[in-house]
Design a protein around this motif. Structure first.
Motif, PDB file in Angstrom:
ATOM      1  N   LEU A 248      -4.476  19.409   2.705  1.00  0.00           N
ATOM      2  CA  LEU A 248      -5.281  18.316   2.176  1.00  0.00           C
ATOM      3  C   LEU A 248      -4.800  16.996   2.751  1.00  0.00           C
ATOM      4  CD1 LEU A 248      -7.566  17.550   0.216  1.00  0.00           C
ATOM      5  CD2 LEU A 248      -5.823  17.262  -1.562  1.00  0.00           C
ATOM      6  N   VAL A 249      -5.755  16.160   3.158  1.00  0.00           N
ATOM      7  CA  VAL A 249      -5.458  14.850   3.725  1.00  0.00           C
ATOM      8  C   VAL A 249      -6.070  13.781   2.825  1.00  0.00           C
ATOM      9  CG1 VAL A 249      -5.745  13.315   5.708  1.00  0.00           C
ATOM     10  CG2 VAL A 249      -5.441  15.779   6.072  1.00  0.00           C
ATOM     11  N   ILE A 250      -5.275  12.804   2.428  1.00  0.00           N
ATOM     12  CA  ILE A 250      -5.774  11.643   1.694  1.00  0.00           C
ATOM     13  C   ILE A 250      -5.828  10.467   2.668  1.00  0.00           C
ATOM     14  CG2 ILE A 250      -5.473  10.098  -0.271  1.00  0.00           C
ATOM     15  CD1 ILE A 250      -5.811  12.946  -1.162  1.00  0.00           C
ATOM     16  N   ASN A 251      -6.976   9.843   2.772  1.00  0.00           N
ATOM     17  CA  ASN A 251      -7.175   8.685   3.644  1.00  0.00           C
ATOM     18  C   ASN A 251      -7.237   7.441   2.766  1.00  0.00           C
ATOM     19  OD1 ASN A 251      -8.092   6.658   5.321  1.00  0.00           O
ATOM     20  ND2 ASN A 251      -9.849   7.793   6.106  1.00  0.00           N
ATOM     21  N   LEU A 252      -6.151   6.662   2.793  1.00  0.00           N
ATOM     22  CA  LEU A 252      -6.058   5.433   2.006  1.00  0.00           C
ATOM     23  C   LEU A 252      -6.006   4.251   2.961  1.00  0.00           C
ATOM     24  CD1 LEU A 252      -5.566   3.782  -0.599  1.00  0.00           C
ATOM     25  CD2 LEU A 252      -3.119   4.297  -0.328  1.00  0.00           C
ATOM     26  N   GLN A 253      -6.979   3.371   2.880  1.00  0.00           N
ATOM     27  CA  GLN A 253      -7.042   2.244   3.797  1.00  0.00           C
ATOM     28  C   GLN A 253      -5.853   1.301   3.605  1.00  0.00           C
ATOM     29  OE1 GLN A 253      -9.425   2.210   6.255  1.00  0.00           O
ATOM     30  NE2 GLN A 253      -9.793   4.202   5.328  1.00  0.00           N
ATOM     31  N   GLY A 254      -5.397   0.720   4.705  1.00  0.00           N
ATOM     32  CA  GLY A 254      -4.243  -0.161   4.665  1.00  0.00           C
ATOM     33  C   GLY A 254      -4.511  -1.524   4.091  1.00  0.00           C
ATOM     34  N   ASP A 255      -5.731  -1.747   3.587  1.00  0.00           N
ATOM     35  CA  ASP A 255      -6.058  -3.045   2.981  1.00  0.00           C
ATOM     36  C   ASP A 255      -6.300  -2.917   1.482  1.00  0.00           C
ATOM     37  OD1 ASP A 255      -8.476  -1.722   2.949  1.00  0.00           O
ATOM     38  OD2 ASP A 255      -9.560  -3.193   4.153  1.00  0.00           O
ATOM     39  N   GLN A 256      -5.684  -1.902   0.853  1.00  0.00           N
ATOM     40  CA  GLN A 256      -5.814  -1.710  -0.594  1.00  0.00           C
ATOM     41  C   GLN A 256      -4.433  -1.792  -1.251  1.00  0.00           C
ATOM     42  OE1 GLN A 256      -8.742   1.102  -2.148  1.00  0.00           O
ATOM     43  NE2 GLN A 256      -9.215   1.717  -0.059  1.00  0.00           N
ATOM     44  N   PRO A 257      -3.868  -2.992  -1.313  1.00  0.00           N
ATOM     45  CA  PRO A 257      -2.494  -3.135  -1.805  1.00  0.00           C
ATOM     46  C   PRO A 257      -2.309  -2.906  -3.299  1.00  0.00           C
ATOM     47  CG  PRO A 257      -3.476  -5.289  -1.433  1.00  0.00           C
ATOM     48  CD  PRO A 257      -4.444  -4.284  -0.892  1.00  0.00           C
ATOM     49  N   LEU A 258      -3.406  -2.861  -4.054  1.00  0.00           N
ATOM     50  CA  LEU A 258      -3.296  -2.686  -5.499  1.00  0.00           C
ATOM     51  C   LEU A 258      -3.811  -1.321  -5.950  1.00  0.00           C
ATOM     52  CD1 LEU A 258      -4.395  -6.226  -6.781  1.00  0.00           C
ATOM     53  CD2 LEU A 258      -2.140  -5.423  -6.065  1.00  0.00           C
ATOM     54  N   ILE A 259      -3.874  -0.360  -5.043  1.00  0.00           N
ATOM     55  CA  ILE A 259      -4.364   0.971  -5.397  1.00  0.00           C
ATOM     56  C   ILE A 259      -3.539   1.545  -6.551  1.00  0.00           C
ATOM     57  CG2 ILE A 259      -2.884   2.065  -3.643  1.00  0.00           C
ATOM     58  CD1 ILE A 259      -6.392   3.271  -4.728  1.00  0.00           C
ATOM     59  N   ASN A 260      -4.218   2.144  -7.506  1.00  0.00           N
ATOM     60  CA  ASN A 260      -3.526   2.759  -8.631  1.00  0.00           C
ATOM     61  C   ASN A 260      -3.166   4.204  -8.262  1.00  0.00           C
ATOM     62  OD1 ASN A 260      -3.197   4.244 -11.274  1.00  0.00           O
ATOM     63  ND2 ASN A 260      -3.478   2.163 -12.027  1.00  0.00           N
TER      64      ASN A 260
ATOM     65  N   VAL B 108       0.836  -1.198   0.000  1.00  0.00           N
ATOM     66  CA  VAL B 108       0.000   0.000   0.000  1.00  0.00           C
ATOM     67  C   VAL B 108       0.875   1.255   0.000  1.00  0.00           C
ATOM     68  CG1 VAL B 108      -1.804   1.289   1.216  1.00  0.00           C
ATOM     69  CG2 VAL B 108      -1.844  -1.217   1.218  1.00  0.00           C
ATOM     70  N   TYR B 109       1.859   1.270   0.888  1.00  0.00           N
ATOM     71  CA  TYR B 109       2.739   2.432   1.046  1.00  0.00           C
ATOM     72  C   TYR B 109       3.508   2.712  -0.247  1.00  0.00           C
ATOM     73  CZ  TYR B 109       5.765   5.600   3.767  1.00  0.00           C
ATOM     74  OH  TYR B 109       6.425   6.702   4.287  1.00  0.00           O
ATOM     75  N   GLU B 110       4.063   1.671  -0.824  1.00  0.00           N
ATOM     76  CA  GLU B 110       4.885   1.860  -2.027  1.00  0.00           C
ATOM     77  C   GLU B 110       4.043   2.259  -3.230  1.00  0.00           C
ATOM     78  OE1 GLU B 110       8.570  -1.165  -0.818  1.00  0.00           O
ATOM     79  OE2 GLU B 110       7.076  -1.792  -2.313  1.00  0.00           O
ATOM     80  N   ARG B 111       2.838   1.712  -3.346  1.00  0.00           N
ATOM     81  CA  ARG B 111       1.949   2.114  -4.447  1.00  0.00           C
ATOM     82  C   ARG B 111       1.559   3.580  -4.292  1.00  0.00           C
ATOM     83  NH1 ARG B 111       0.758  -1.468  -8.738  1.00  0.00           N
ATOM     84  NH2 ARG B 111      -1.411  -0.776  -8.755  1.00  0.00           N
ATOM     85  N   ALA B 112       1.225   3.978  -3.059  1.00  0.00           N
ATOM     86  CA  ALA B 112       0.822   5.361  -2.810  1.00  0.00           C
ATOM     87  C   ALA B 112       1.960   6.334  -3.112  1.00  0.00           C
ATOM     88  CB  ALA B 112       0.362   5.518  -1.370  1.00  0.00           C
ATOM     89  N   SER B 113       3.182   5.930  -2.810  1.00  0.00           N
ATOM     90  CA  SER B 113       4.335   6.823  -2.986  1.00  0.00           C
ATOM     91  C   SER B 113       4.589   7.154  -4.460  1.00  0.00           C
ATOM     92  CB  SER B 113       5.587   6.199  -2.370  1.00  0.00           C
ATOM     93  OG  SER B 113       5.991   5.046  -3.091  1.00  0.00           O
ATOM     94  N   LEU B 114       3.970   6.395  -5.370  1.00  0.00           N
ATOM     95  CA  LEU B 114       4.122   6.663  -6.795  1.00  0.00           C
ATOM     96  C   LEU B 114       3.215   7.797  -7.271  1.00  0.00           C
ATOM     97  CD1 LEU B 114       4.240   2.984  -8.141  1.00  0.00           C
ATOM     98  CD2 LEU B 114       6.177   4.519  -7.728  1.00  0.00           C
TER      99      LEU B 114
END
Length: 245
Positions: free
Chosen positions: A94-106, A33-39
């Motif tokens: 601005l705050v983005i709330n990305l759940q920790g159970d979305q490992p394939l987030i684009n 999740v973390y690494e996908r978000a960092s992109l």
């Protein structure tokens, strides 16, 4: 505009204890999740918000940032609210709330939410994502939340039931809600102070509290689904999708 992405992650889960640390292709889910978000472009920083030392150790082990929150947080938004207070964010951040159970987030989906706030400053304080449902099995599955919105892409309602219901036809698009949110720090504080909503309690959908109290939620339509890991078998599904790519 400062943009902080927060990933709330709890170890305790009735259906899947230790879910954030479950391995997907040998890597902890929270790292995916973390690494996908960092992109995603446009982020100022990323933090995992957790109350568990095991998650903290894993995140810091792969070089991620962590903010420790109370184990008594009643909801994900309460955890987000505590985290932004600890981080000292400003009201218009601005705050983005990305759940920790979305490992394939684009990452593009995250960028869509950031761009909504850049392109429409001051028009709303909360936004989220939707997607046209292609898999018919999801239409009547209460685990997949459905949504309807007006001509300006403001949410009208979210439900675990199929909405809208076509009386005379089944040939129309139904939109699924993807559980990624964007909002200002000011809104999060106001939201956390609101009483539990009647519709929220019925559907068990926290975003309905905002609608019940008159807040607008802007919808961005994504082209990319984001598989949520709810039970252990979902790990296999994620690995299959990664293999297909």
């Amino acid at each position: 505009m400062n943009v902080t992405l927060l990933i709330p992650a709890r170890y305790a889960s009735s259906r899947f204890p230790g879910k954030p640390l479950a391995l997907i292709n040998g890597k902890p889910m929270i790292q995916h999740v973390y690494e996908r978000a960092s992109l995603a472009k446009g982020l100022t920083n990323i933090y995992v918000a957790t109350d568990d030392d095991r998650i903290k150790a894993v995140v810091e082990g792969f070089g991620g940032n962590v903010v420790m929150t109370s184990p008594d947080a009643a909801s994900g938004t309460d955890r987000i609210n505590e985290a932004i207070s600890l981080l000292g964010l400003k009201d218009d951040d601005l705050v983005i709330n990305l759940q920790g159970d979305q490992p394939l987030i684009n990452p593009t989906s995250i960028e869509q939410l950031i761009n909504l706030f850049k392109d429409h400053p001051g028009e709303f304080e909360m936004a989220t994502l939707g997607l046209v449902i292609d898999n018919k099995a999801e239409l009547d599955d209460p685990m997949h939340v459905k949504m309807v919105f007006d001509n300006n892409n403001f949410a009208l309602y979210f439900s675990r039931a199929r909405i809208p219901f076509g009386r005379d036809t089944q040939d129309y698009p139904v939109y699924k809600h993807l559980g990624v949110y964007a909002y200002t720090r000011k809104f999060v504080q106001a939201f956390a102070a609101l009483p539990l909503g009647r519709l929220e309690e019925l559907e068990k959908l926290e975003q309905l509290r905002a609608l019940e109290h008159g807040y607008k939620i802007k919808i961005a339509i994504s082209d990319f689904d984001s598989v949520e890991v709810d039970v252990p078998d979902d790990i296999r599904k994620c690995e299959q999708r990664l293999a297909a790519k």
